[in-house]
Motif scaffolding. Structure first.
Motif, PDB file in Angstrom:
ATOM      1  N   UNK A  63       5.372 -19.083  32.954  1.00  0.00           N
ATOM      2  CA  UNK A  63       4.722 -18.778  34.237  1.00  0.00           C
ATOM      3  C   UNK A  63       5.065 -17.351  34.689  1.00  0.00           C
ATOM      4  N   UNK A  64       6.326 -16.951  34.516  1.00  0.00           N
ATOM      5  CA  UNK A  64       6.720 -15.589  34.894  1.00  0.00           C
ATOM      6  C   UNK A  64       5.998 -14.557  34.034  1.00  0.00           C
ATOM      7  N   UNK A  65       5.878 -14.832  32.731  1.00  0.00           N
ATOM      8  CA  UNK A  65       5.187 -13.910  31.832  1.00  0.00           C
ATOM      9  C   UNK A  65       3.719 -13.778  32.206  1.00  0.00           C
ATOM     10  N   UNK A  66       3.059 -14.904  32.476  1.00  0.00           N
ATOM     11  CA  UNK A  66       1.639 -14.875  32.832  1.00  0.00           C
ATOM     12  C   UNK A  66       1.427 -14.066  34.108  1.00  0.00           C
ATOM     13  N   UNK A  67       2.348 -14.177  35.058  1.00  0.00           N
ATOM     14  CA  UNK A  67       2.245 -13.404  36.301  1.00  0.00           C
ATOM     15  C   UNK A  67       2.277 -11.904  36.007  1.00  0.00           C
ATOM     16  N   UNK A  68       3.196 -11.476  35.138  1.00  0.00           N
ATOM     17  CA  UNK A  68       3.291 -10.056  34.787  1.00  0.00           C
ATOM     18  C   UNK A  68       2.058  -9.602  34.011  1.00  0.00           C
ATOM     19  N   UNK A  69       1.601 -10.417  33.063  1.00  0.00           N
ATOM     20  CA  UNK A  69       0.414 -10.067  32.289  1.00  0.00           C
ATOM     21  C   UNK A  69      -0.810  -9.946  33.188  1.00  0.00           C
TER      22      UNK A  69
ATOM     23  N   UNK B  20      -3.079  -6.680  33.397  1.00  0.00           N
ATOM     24  CA  UNK B  20      -4.483  -6.789  33.001  1.00  0.00           C
ATOM     25  C   UNK B  20      -5.415  -6.307  34.112  1.00  0.00           C
ATOM     26  N   UNK B  21      -5.053  -6.571  35.362  1.00  0.00           N
ATOM     27  CA  UNK B  21      -5.891  -6.123  36.476  1.00  0.00           C
ATOM     28  C   UNK B  21      -5.940  -4.601  36.553  1.00  0.00           C
ATOM     29  N   UNK B  22      -4.901  -3.940  36.116  1.00  0.00           N
ATOM     30  CA  UNK B  22      -4.827  -2.484  36.228  1.00  0.00           C
ATOM     31  C   UNK B  22      -5.297  -1.745  34.981  1.00  0.00           C
ATOM     32  N   UNK B  23      -5.208  -2.380  33.827  1.00  0.00           N
ATOM     33  CA  UNK B  23      -5.580  -1.689  32.585  1.00  0.00           C
ATOM     34  C   UNK B  23      -6.849  -2.232  31.951  1.00  0.00           C
ATOM     35  N   UNK B  24      -7.214  -3.482  32.276  1.00  0.00           N
ATOM     36  CA  UNK B  24      -8.396  -4.133  31.700  1.00  0.00           C
ATOM     37  C   UNK B  24      -8.297  -4.226  30.171  1.00  0.00           C
ATOM     38  N   UNK B  25      -7.065  -4.280  29.639  1.00  0.00           N
ATOM     39  CA  UNK B  25      -6.872  -4.356  28.196  1.00  0.00           C
ATOM     40  C   UNK B  25      -7.170  -5.761  27.698  1.00  0.00           C
ATOM     41  N   UNK B  26      -8.043  -5.858  26.686  1.00  0.00           N
ATOM     42  CA  UNK B  26      -8.468  -7.163  26.197  1.00  0.00           C
ATOM     43  C   UNK B  26      -7.366  -7.895  25.458  1.00  0.00           C
TER      44      UNK B  26
END
Length: 301
Positions: free
Chosen positions: A130-136, A140-146
């Motif tokens: 859950x902590x990892x998903x929060x960071x990802x 993702x919101x800032x870089x839009x990396x697929x």
């Protein structure tokens, strides 16, 4: 761009670190409990580790600029890594499914042990995931990396098998329902197999130069249609390579305008497309309105 690359790398490092910790914890938990649901979760975490390491390597390699030998960049490394990972996932799913069926059919299935320890490990797994998903999600919101987005979705999917493992261990400890463990393992194996097919198809399509997803093509067409100074377009082609989208299009411009004027229109259009489709590569060819193709030109496809 360098800042986005650092953020993507940080997400990849976090993903790999969490996966490594989870693999170590679940190896210990499997030895303590002998639970197939834990084995399924272990295989999933081992696959996560491979995917995360592959994704980290792909992000680093794909970030390298184009060179003389790779004029279009290095983003296809992401697809090659995903293709290999999908094969490993399918093998893991098959082994788990076979073991679960064998235990369901066994006359005297192996009992589960130390369920409390296994439940504690799975609870820690859920918290770390859950902590990892929060960071990802933040990255993702800032870089839009697929790659980061795909990794995030995969870890979100991991939460269900972890919860299933806890429930199967609890049912075994409280009611002696050891068979639930095999059923949960079968379900987790099926989820792994479905995920493997999805990853394989996405990587295969990219390596075979399949067009970008329909929604991406629609976004490109929306920008092209009615763009100031553009009277029409044709020969729109797209393809994916890793997390990069390649776009090629011919636009029709007023042939009476100067080269500087038509160049300004094409440059503005390119900026608009890059803004609409992040991490893309855009090539625009300019044609005069109403130009007749030369008879020696190859036919358009």
């Amino acid at each position: 761009m360098a800042e986005k690359t650092r953020m993507n790398l940080s997400a990849g490092l976090a993903s790999s670190s969490v996966a490594l910790v989870l693999v170590a914890l679940k190896i210990w938990a499997l030895g303590e409990t002998h639970a197939l649901s834990v084995a399924a979760s272990l295989a999933d975490s081992a696959m996560d580790l491979m995917v995360s390491l592959g994704g980290l390597a792909a992000i680093a390699y794909a970030a390298r600029p184009a060179d003389e030998d790779h004029a279009y960049g290095h983003t296809s490394a992401e697809d090659l890594a995903a293709l290999a990972q999908s094969v490993f996932i399918m093998i893991s799913a098959s082994v788990i499914g076979w073991a679960a069926i064998a235990r369901l059919l066994a006359e005297n299935p192996e009992p589960l042990l130390h369920q409390g320890k296994g439940m504690a490990v799975m609870a820690v797994s859920i918290l770390l995931t859950a902590a990892l998903v929060t960071w990802q999600s933040w990255v993702a919101r800032r870089t839009n990396n697929k790659v980061v987005k795909a990794d995030r979705l995969h870890y979100l999917g991991d939460l269900l098998p972890n919860v299933g493992a806890i429930l199967s261990l609890w049912a075994s400890a409280s009611f002696g329902l050891t068979q639930i463990d095999s059923v949960v393992a079968l379900g987790a194996g099926a989820m792994l197999a479905v995920g493997a097919v999805r990853i394989f198809k996405g990587a295969w399509d990219a390596l075979m130069d399949r067009a970008a997803p329909e929604e991406v093509v629609t976004e490109v067409e929306a920008v092209l249609s009615g763009f100031p100074g553009v009277h029409g377009y044709h020969d729109l082609k797209t393809r994916m390579a890793g997390s990069k989208t390649f776009i090629t299009v011919h636009i029709e411009l007023d042939g009476q305008k100067t080269l500087d004027e038509t160049h300004a229109i094409a440059a503005a259009l390119r900026r608009a497309l890059l803004n609409e489709v992040p991490d893309s590569d855009v090539l625009i060819h300019q044609d005069p309105v109403g130009v007749t193709p030369h008879p020696d030109d190859p036919s358009r496809t």
